[in-house]
Design an enzyme around this catalytic site. Structure first.
Site, PDB file in Angstrom:
ATOM      1  N   ARG A  36      14.775 -57.913  -4.723  1.00  0.00           N
ATOM      2  CA  ARG A  36      14.930 -58.960  -3.710  1.00  0.00           C
ATOM      3  C   ARG A  36      16.065 -59.916  -4.087  1.00  0.00           C
ATOM      4  O   ARG A  36      15.992 -61.118  -3.823  1.00  0.00           O
ATOM      5  CB  ARG A  36      13.629 -59.744  -3.539  1.00  0.00           C
ATOM      6  CG  ARG A  36      12.473 -58.933  -2.962  1.00  0.00           C
ATOM      7  CD  ARG A  36      11.167 -59.703  -3.066  1.00  0.00           C
ATOM      8  NE  ARG A  36      11.244 -60.994  -2.406  1.00  0.00           N
ATOM      9  CZ  ARG A  36      10.809 -61.250  -1.180  1.00  0.00           C
ATOM     10  NH1 ARG A  36      10.251 -60.299  -0.472  1.00  0.00           N
ATOM     11  NH2 ARG A  36      10.913 -62.451  -0.661  1.00  0.00           N
ATOM     12  N   LYS A  69       4.611 -75.001  -0.846  1.00  0.00           N
ATOM     13  CA  LYS A  69       4.149 -73.621  -0.920  1.00  0.00           C
ATOM     14  C   LYS A  69       4.912 -72.955  -2.061  1.00  0.00           C
ATOM     15  O   LYS A  69       6.128 -72.782  -1.999  1.00  0.00           O
ATOM     16  CB  LYS A  69       4.400 -72.869   0.389  1.00  0.00           C
ATOM     17  CG  LYS A  69       3.897 -71.436   0.314  1.00  0.00           C
ATOM     18  CD  LYS A  69       4.043 -70.689   1.624  1.00  0.00           C
ATOM     19  CE  LYS A  69       3.481 -69.274   1.480  1.00  0.00           C
ATOM     20  NZ  LYS A  69       3.589 -68.511   2.729  1.00  0.00           N
ATOM     21  N   TRP A  70       4.160 -72.581  -3.095  1.00  0.00           N
ATOM     22  CA  TRP A  70       4.743 -72.055  -4.328  1.00  0.00           C
ATOM     23  C   TRP A  70       4.626 -70.541  -4.285  1.00  0.00           C
ATOM     24  O   TRP A  70       3.569 -69.983  -4.524  1.00  0.00           O
ATOM     25  CB  TRP A  70       3.976 -72.634  -5.506  1.00  0.00           C
ATOM     26  CG  TRP A  70       4.565 -72.408  -6.861  1.00  0.00           C
ATOM     27  CD1 TRP A  70       5.003 -71.236  -7.388  1.00  0.00           C
ATOM     28  CD2 TRP A  70       4.750 -73.397  -7.878  1.00  0.00           C
ATOM     29  NE1 TRP A  70       5.448 -71.419  -8.664  1.00  0.00           N
ATOM     30  CE2 TRP A  70       5.301 -72.750  -9.000  1.00  0.00           C
ATOM     31  CE3 TRP A  70       4.489 -74.762  -7.955  1.00  0.00           C
ATOM     32  CZ2 TRP A  70       5.588 -73.424 -10.186  1.00  0.00           C
ATOM     33  CZ3 TRP A  70       4.776 -75.435  -9.137  1.00  0.00           C
ATOM     34  CH2 TRP A  70       5.329 -74.774 -10.231  1.00  0.00           C
ATOM     35  N   ASP A  71       5.727 -69.868  -4.002  1.00  0.00           N
ATOM     36  CA  ASP A  71       5.695 -68.431  -3.792  1.00  0.00           C
ATOM     37  C   ASP A  71       6.236 -67.679  -5.008  1.00  0.00           C
ATOM     38  O   ASP A  71       6.994 -68.222  -5.824  1.00  0.00           O
ATOM     39  CB  ASP A  71       6.514 -68.073  -2.546  1.00  0.00           C
ATOM     40  CG  ASP A  71       5.919 -66.901  -1.788  1.00  0.00           C
ATOM     41  OD1 ASP A  71       5.151 -66.124  -2.406  1.00  0.00           O
ATOM     42  OD2 ASP A  71       6.199 -66.756  -0.593  1.00  0.00           O
ATOM     43  N   ASN A  73       7.526 -63.774  -5.033  1.00  0.00           N
ATOM     44  CA  ASN A  73       7.597 -62.619  -4.153  1.00  0.00           C
ATOM     45  C   ASN A  73       8.194 -61.364  -4.766  1.00  0.00           C
ATOM     46  O   ASN A  73       8.680 -60.494  -4.054  1.00  0.00           O
ATOM     47  CB  ASN A  73       8.368 -62.982  -2.881  1.00  0.00           C
ATOM     48  CG  ASN A  73       7.436 -63.415  -1.765  1.00  0.00           C
ATOM     49  OD1 ASN A  73       6.331 -62.928  -1.640  1.00  0.00           O
ATOM     50  ND2 ASN A  73       7.884 -64.351  -0.956  1.00  0.00           N
ATOM     51  N   CYS A 119       0.878 -68.694  -3.683  1.00  0.00           N
ATOM     52  CA  CYS A 119       1.253 -67.503  -2.924  1.00  0.00           C
ATOM     53  C   CYS A 119       1.994 -66.555  -3.856  1.00  0.00           C
ATOM     54  O   CYS A 119       2.747 -66.981  -4.728  1.00  0.00           O
ATOM     55  CB  CYS A 119       2.152 -67.876  -1.744  1.00  0.00           C
ATOM     56  SG  CYS A 119       2.615 -66.464  -0.711  1.00  0.00           S
ATOM     57  N   ASP A 141       0.177 -61.282   3.199  1.00  0.00           N
ATOM     58  CA  ASP A 141       1.302 -61.256   4.127  1.00  0.00           C
ATOM     59  C   ASP A 141       0.997 -60.420   5.366  1.00  0.00           C
ATOM     60  O   ASP A 141       1.747 -60.448   6.330  1.00  0.00           O
ATOM     61  CB  ASP A 141       2.551 -60.697   3.432  1.00  0.00           C
ATOM     62  CG  ASP A 141       3.210 -61.723   2.525  1.00  0.00           C
ATOM     63  OD1 ASP A 141       2.873 -62.916   2.639  1.00  0.00           O
ATOM     64  OD2 ASP A 141       4.057 -61.332   1.698  1.00  0.00           O
TER      65      ASP A 141
END
Length: 321
Positions: A36, A69-71, A73, A119, A141
């Site tokens: 990503r 919002k602590w993502d 990914n 998240c 998701d």
């Protein structure tokens, strides 16, 4: 005002990586793996911890931010720290998470009024450790409401519904391609921390009106959802429908929900026995009639006939005496 952040990630074209290439998890003598367009910062290091704490706390001090919002990914890879000797490399992942909890702990103590939502690729960080600092966690998701029925059903065995982030998204769903009514998407999402992720400019006036009514309804039942007792009235995937009930701690209010997951011709009426009510109390049933708690828990409730793709119903019960 809120921010959606991925503080543990860094891009290879960033000033941070150019200044500190050894700050990422990467095998010695090899180019770091990129997913990503990102690499993972080595949070087991004290200098990385200090950098993240200073950066995030600086933002919260400088700006009026009430939500983070602590993502996270991408998966961790190349789990090697450039500050640990070879015989301690096996501790890298453990030290990483100890520092992550420490970072959360210090930030939530310093900024107690900021809501932190956890998240990671959906529900990847849905664990009791994170729940100490993130009172709500993004459940998955996958926002397809039919898929979400089983996802939220499974989560309910370990976590209260007040922790489960659940949104109404667009139809057809961006992941499954499934078409579902707005009412069904809302009924499923209302069993968690309710929200919308929609482009409002693409909605019709009737859809906007329906959303307005849904928000008014959810505000009415929000304390019930967040503090109530959750009852699974049938097993996920076993029947052509899924039904569940949430009851206030004092037993005076309840919301009964159902979603038809597999419409069939000439279907029999769906009849369920409710739970958690006060046996000798009288309840108003959705403004339609009154029944005793004992009657609803033993004789049960019969849903009106529901027809068509993925129909749903929400029945509100209120104690009147």
């Amino acid at each position: 005002f809120g921010l959606w952040i991925e503080p543990e990630m860094v891009n290879e074209n960033s000033d941070l990586f150019r200044a500190h290439p050894d700050w990422v998890l990467s095998a010695p003598g090899r180019k770091p793996s990129i997913t990503r367009n990102q690499m993972v910062l080595d949070l087991s290091r004290e200098d990385v911890y200090e950098y993240l704490y200073k950066t995030i706390s600086g933002l919260l001090k400088k700006h009026s931010i009430s939500y983070i919002k602590w993502d996270f990914n991408r998966c961790q890879s190349d789990i090697y720290s450039h500050v640990l000797p070879a015989h301690l490399q096996g501790k890298t992942a453990h030290l990483y998470y100890l520092n992550l909890y420490r970072l959360y702990d210090n930030l939530t103590k310093e900024f107690p009024d900021v809501l932190f939502e956890g998240c990671s690729g959906g529900g990847g960080r849905f664990d009791a450790g994170m729940l100490c600092y993130s009172p709500q966690i993004w459940c998955s998701d996958d926002t397809d409401p039919i898929s979400r029925l089983s996802i939220q059903y499974g989560k309910s065995f370990g976590y209260p519904m007040s922790t489960i982030g659940a949104h109404v998204s667009a139809s057809p769903n961006h992941q499954s391609g499934r078409h579902t009514p707005l009412s069904v998407r809302a009924a499923v999402a209302m069993s968690g921390v309710f929200g919308y992720e929609l482009d409002l400019t693409r909605l019709s006036q009737s859809e906007l009106d329906e959303i307005r009514d849904q928000i008014v309804f959810y505000r009415k039942i929000e304390p019930l959802i967040h503090d109530g007792l959750y009852y699974r009235l049938n097993e996920a995937g076993k029947d052509r429908y899924q039904t569940w009930q949430i009851v206030s701690p004092d037993g005076e209010k309840s919301i009964l929900s159902i979603v038809i997951t597999n419409p069939v011709p000439n279907a029999a009426s769906i009849h369920v026995r409710l739970k958690g009510l006060i046996p000798d109390a009288v309840y108003d049933v959705n403004g339609e009639y009154t029944r005793s708690g004992l009657s609803l828990m033993t004789g049960g409730y019969t849903f009106r006939f529901m027809f068509g793709d993925y129909s749903s119903a929400q029945i509100l019960l209120t104690k009147i005496n």
